[in-house]
Design a protein around this motif. Structure first.
Motif, PDB file in Angstrom:
ATOM      1  N   LEU A   7       0.827  -1.199   0.000  1.00 60.04           N
ATOM      2  CA  LEU A   7       0.000   0.000   0.000  1.00 60.04           C
ATOM      3  C   LEU A   7       0.862   1.250   0.000  1.00 60.04           C
ATOM      4  O   LEU A   7       0.454   2.304  -0.498  1.00 60.04           O
ATOM      5  CB  LEU A   7      -0.915   0.034   1.229  1.00 60.04           C
ATOM      6  N   THR A   8       2.028   1.132   0.607  1.00 56.66           N
ATOM      7  CA  THR A   8       3.029   2.196   0.608  1.00 56.66           C
ATOM      8  C   THR A   8       4.335   1.570   0.137  1.00 56.66           C
ATOM      9  O   THR A   8       4.498   0.343   0.191  1.00 56.66           O
ATOM     10  CB  THR A   8       3.199   2.794   2.013  1.00 56.66           C
ATOM     11  N   PRO A   9       5.285   2.359  -0.320  1.00 54.90           N
ATOM     12  CA  PRO A   9       6.531   1.775  -0.828  1.00 54.90           C
ATOM     13  C   PRO A   9       7.234   0.910   0.217  1.00 54.90           C
ATOM     14  O   PRO A   9       7.377   1.302   1.380  1.00 54.90           O
ATOM     15  CB  PRO A   9       7.364   3.008  -1.183  1.00 54.90           C
ATOM     16  N   LEU A  10       7.668  -0.275  -0.198  1.00 56.33           N
ATOM     17  CA  LEU A  10       8.443  -1.132   0.702  1.00 56.33           C
ATOM     18  C   LEU A  10       9.737  -0.452   1.142  1.00 56.33           C
ATOM     19  O   LEU A  10      10.249  -0.729   2.233  1.00 56.33           O
ATOM     20  CB  LEU A  10       8.755  -2.459   0.013  1.00 56.33           C
ATOM     21  N   SER A  11      10.250   0.424   0.302  1.00 56.67           N
ATOM     22  CA  SER A  11      11.521   1.068   0.604  1.00 56.67           C
ATOM     23  C   SER A  11      11.483   1.851   1.909  1.00 56.67           C
ATOM     24  O   SER A  11      12.473   1.907   2.644  1.00 56.67           O
ATOM     25  CB  SER A  11      11.930   2.006  -0.534  1.00 56.67           C
TER      26      SER A  11
END
Length: 628
Positions: free
Chosen positions: A112-116
Motif C-alpha cells: 500500500l506504501t513503498p516497501l523502501s
C-alpha cells in the motif's frame, strides 16, 4: 562466537545487499495478478529474487521470470515455512553472499506504501531478524512477566540478517522442521517456535509495526485499520479469509479494510480477484460485505458502455410484459433472445416485444419447451452459441416462473424480490447494476440476495445435491472451496454476468431433469471464482429493509436458546447436529454427537446400514408378492 555469547545485534551494513524468497501458489498455471503486483514491488528492493511455486505453464513462467531471477519447483505442494525451507535448500551456500535474506509469500496483499520506506527504517535498527508485524500470546504471560521484547514474528515476512543465518539455532530449526501439520493451530505453533528458539539463543527480533503500539496483541488481525493508517505496506490475506462469525464478533469489516487499501492507491480489484479463487463464495461475500443496496436514481455521471445480451425464459405468460419492459431499460442492450416453454407462444412474445423494445433491439425466439423449472439454464444450453461467441460483454438472464410449491403470497414475494432487486423500478437502478461491472473488473456475477420470506431456503440451500455439485465442479476443474451450509448462488435463477466468468457451464450438455437447472444455478459463483471473478448481490432499499427486519427477528428468537456471540453458540449447535423432529430419540442422538462423538458416528453408521437393509428387504418382499 557461539550463539550464547551474542551481545548486540548489528545494523544493516552500508551498501549491503539483500535477496528475497517469494512463495506463491499457482492457479491454472499462473500466479495471480495480486501476487505479480507484490512481486514487482519486491523486485525493486532486492538484488536477487527467487520464487517458490509449482504448476506454472509456459505463460505463467514467462510472467514470473519477467520479475524474478529464478524459480524453484518444490517436490510437493508447500507454503509458509515449508516453502521457505525448499528455497533455502536451493540457495545453499549462495545465500552467504547476501547481508539480508527476506522470506516472504503471497499471504499478504500490497504494498500500500513503498516497501523502501519500511526497509530503510529497519536498516537503521540493531536487529538480527525482523518482520513487518508481530503478535503476542497473552496466555504465555509475555507482558505480565515483564519479558520485554518477547514477540512472535509474522511469518509472511521474515528478514534474516547474516549473523542469525550463520547460527546453530537457525540451522537447527530448519533441519528439524517437521512435516507440515494438518491443522492450522499446529502450523501456528511451529511458526511461533522459530521466534522462541532465536530469542532463547540471544538474538534480537523486532517488527516494523510492533503489536505493543496497538490495542490488540494480534494487531495484524484486529487493528489492520490502524496499521494501514500508520503506513504499514502489507495486509495479511487471513483477515479476509476467516470465519465470518468470528469477524462479526470482533467487528472486523473486510469491506472497510478494502476501501482503506484502495484509498492508498492499491488496485483493489486485484485483491478481490485473488480471493475469489481461494475463498468459498459465501464466506468471501460475507467478509467483503458484498451486498449492494442501490438507489433508483443513477449514481454515475456517465453510463457504462457495455454490449449486453438479454435472455428471457418464458414459463408463465402473465409476467412477460413486465419482464420485457424491465429488460428494455438495460443500457447497452444489443440483442434479446426469448426462449419459450410449453405455455408461451411466438405471437405473445412478439406483441410484448413490439410494445417495449420494438425495432430498437433485434429479437430472436428459440424453443425451450423441455425446460419447465424457474431458472435460466437455457443460457448454457439453448443459448450457448451466443454466450461463447465473444460478441457480448454482459448477459442479463431472466425468467417468468416461480417455484410451483409456494403459496400465493410467497409466489408474489418471490417474483417481486427477484425482478425488482435485479432490474429495479426505474431506469437509473438498472444503470447502477451495469455500472458495478464497469467500475470493478473483478465483478463477474450479480444477482438478488437469497429469497427467504415465505421460503425455507436458508440452512439447506444444497437440497441434498452438494455431492453432485462437487462432482460437476471437479469435471469443470474448479477447485474453489465449496460452501458448506448453503452455496452463495442465485437461488431465484435470475442474474447478470460476464460470459467469461460463467461460460464454462456451457461446456456441459445439460439434461432436462427437474433438478438440472437448480443445480446449475448453485454452481455459478464457484465457476466465476475459478476465473477470478467475485459475485455480488444487489437489492433495492425496500427489499433490503424487508429482508433485514425478517432476518433480525429470526436470529433474535433463535438466540434466546443460547448465550454469548453467534460464533460460539452456532459452533455448539453444529456439534450437536440436526434436531430432527424433536423426538426423544433425536435429542438422544444430539447428546451422543455432542458428548460422545465417536459413539454417535458408530450408531449413525449402523442406522444407515439398517435403513439400507430394510429398503432392500422391502423391495425383495414386494417382488416376491408381485411374483405370487
Amino acid at each position: 562466537m557461539s550463539d550464547g555469547e551474542i551481545k548486540a545485534a548489528p545494523r544493516f551494513p552500508l551498501g549491503g545487499n539483500r535477496a528475497a524468497v517469494y512463495s506463491a501458489r499457482a492457479r491454472a498455471g499462473r500466479l495471480s495478478a495480486a501476487a505479480l503486483y507484490s512481486l514487482a514491488a519486491l523486485r525493486a528492493e532486492m538484488d536477487h529474487v527467487l520464487v517458490v511455486t509449482r504448476g506454472l505453464d509456459a505463460v505463467g513462467r514467462d510472467e514470473v521470470m519477467a520479475t524474478a531471477d529464478e524459480i524453484v519447483v518444490p517436490a510437493s505442494p508447500s507454503s509458509g515455512l515449508w516453502a521457505y525451507a525448499e528455497a533455502l535448500k536451493a540457495f545453499g551456500d549462495r545465500a552467504d553472499r547476501f547481508d539480508e535474506l527476506v522470506l516472504t509469500s503471497d499471504e499478504w496483499f500490497g504494498p500500500l506504501t513503498p516497501l523502501s520506506s519500511v526497509i530503510s527504517r529497519m536498516d537503521s535498527r540493531f536487529v538480527d531478524i525482523w518482520s513487518i508485524t508481530d503478535h503476542r500470546d497473552v496466555r504465555s504471560g509475555d507482558k505480565t512477566e515483564g519479558r520485554d521484547g518477547v514477540i512472535r514474528l509474522s511469518t509472511y515476512w521474515l528478514a534474516a540478517r547474516r549473523r542469525v543465518r550463520d547460527s546453530r539455532a537457525w540451522k537447527a530449526f530448519w533441519s528439524g522442521l517437521p512435516a507440515c501439520p494438518e491443522f492450522g493451530w499446529e502450523v501456528r505453533r511451529v511458526e511461533d517456535s522459530l521466534s522462541e528458539q532465536l530469542l532463547d539463543a540471544g538474538f534480537r527480533v523486532a517488527a516494523a509495526f510492533p503489536s505493543d503500539d496497538y490495542p490488540a496483541e494480534h494487531a495484524d488481525t484486529f487493528n489492520v485499520d490502524l496499521l494501514i493508517e500508520n503506513g504499514c505496506p502489507a495486509v495479511p490475506r487471513a483477515v479476509f479469509d476467516g470465519y465470518p462469525l468470528f469477524y462479526d464478533q470482533h467487528a472486523i469489516s473486510g469491506r472497510r479494510l478494502a476501501e482503506a487499501m484502495s484509498s492508498r492507491g492499491y488496485p483493489i480489484h486485484l485483491l478481490w480477484s485473488d480471493l475469489a479463487q481461494t475463498v468459498s463464495p459465501k464466506r468471501l461475500h460475507t467478509n467483503g460485505s458484498m451486498l449492494e443496496v442501490l438507489p433508483s436514481k443513477e449514481k454515475a455521471g456517465r453510463r457504462a458502455d457495455l454490449r449486453v445480451l438479454g435472455i428471457i425464459h418464458v414459463l408463465e405468460t402473465d409476467p412477460l410484459a413486465e419482464v420485457m419492459e424491465r429488460i428494455a431499460s438495460v443500457p447497452g442492450l444489443a440483442r434479446l433472445v426469448v426462449t419459450i416453454g410449453a405455455r408461451a407462444s411466438t405471437e405473445l412474445v412478439e406483441r410484448a416485444w413490439e410494445r417495449t423494445v420494438g425495432q430498437r433491439v433485434p429479437l430472436e425466439i428459440r424453443d425451450a419447451s423441455r425446460r419447465t423449472t424457474p431458472d435460466t439454464l437455457v443460457v448454457f444450453d439453448e443459448c450457448r452459441d451466443l454466450l461463447l461467441d465473444g460478441d457480448y460483454e454482459l448477459v442479463v438472464a431472466l425468467h417468468t416462473g416461480v417455484p410451483a410449491h409456494l403459496s400465493r403470497n410467497a409466489r408474489e414475494y418471490f417474483r417481486r424480490q427477484q425482478i425488482e432487486c435485479l432490474m429495479g423500478k426505474a431506469e437509473g437502478y438498472v444503470a447502477n447494476v451495469v455500472d458495478l461491472f464497469a467500475d470493478d473488473p473483478s465483478v463477474g456475477l450479480v444477482f438478488p440476495p437469497t429469497p427467504h420470506v415465505g421460503m425455507s431456503t436458508l440452512g439447506d440451500g444444497w437440497l441434498g445435491q452438494r455431492e453432485a455439485a462437487m462432482a460437476t465442479l471437479a469435471r469443470l476443474k474448479v477447485d474453489v472451496p465449496v460452501d458448506w451450509a448453503s452455496p452463495h448462488a442465485p437461488f431465484g435463477g435470475m442474474w447478470v454476468g460476464r460470459p467469461e466468468a460463467v461460460g464454462a457451464l456451457a461446456s456441459i450438455s445439460w439434461s432436462t431433469d427437474v433438478h438440472a437447472g437448480q443445480n446449475a444455478m448453485r454452481l455459478l459463483s464457484s465457476v466465476a471464482g475459478q476465473n477470478g471473478f467475485v459475485s455480488r448481490t444487489v437489492a433495492t432499499s425496500e427489499h433490503a429493509g424487508l429482508s433485514h427486519g425478517s432476518l433480525e427477528y429470526i436470529a433474535d428468537h433463535m438466540a434466546t436458546t443460547s448465550y454469548g456471540y453467534p460464533a460460539g453458540y452456532t459452533s455448539f449447535l453444529h456439534r450437536a447436529g440436526p434436531v430432527g423432529s424433536g423426538r426423544g430419540i433425536d435429542f438422544l442422538r444430539m447428546w451422543l454427537r455432542f458428548r460422545h462423538p465417536r459413539v454417535g458416528k458408530v450408531i449413525a453408521g449402523a442406522a444407515v446400514v439398517m435403513r439400507g437393509a430394510r429398503k432392500i428387504s422391502g423391495g425383495f418382499t414386494a417382488g416376491v408378492r408381485k411374483g405370487l
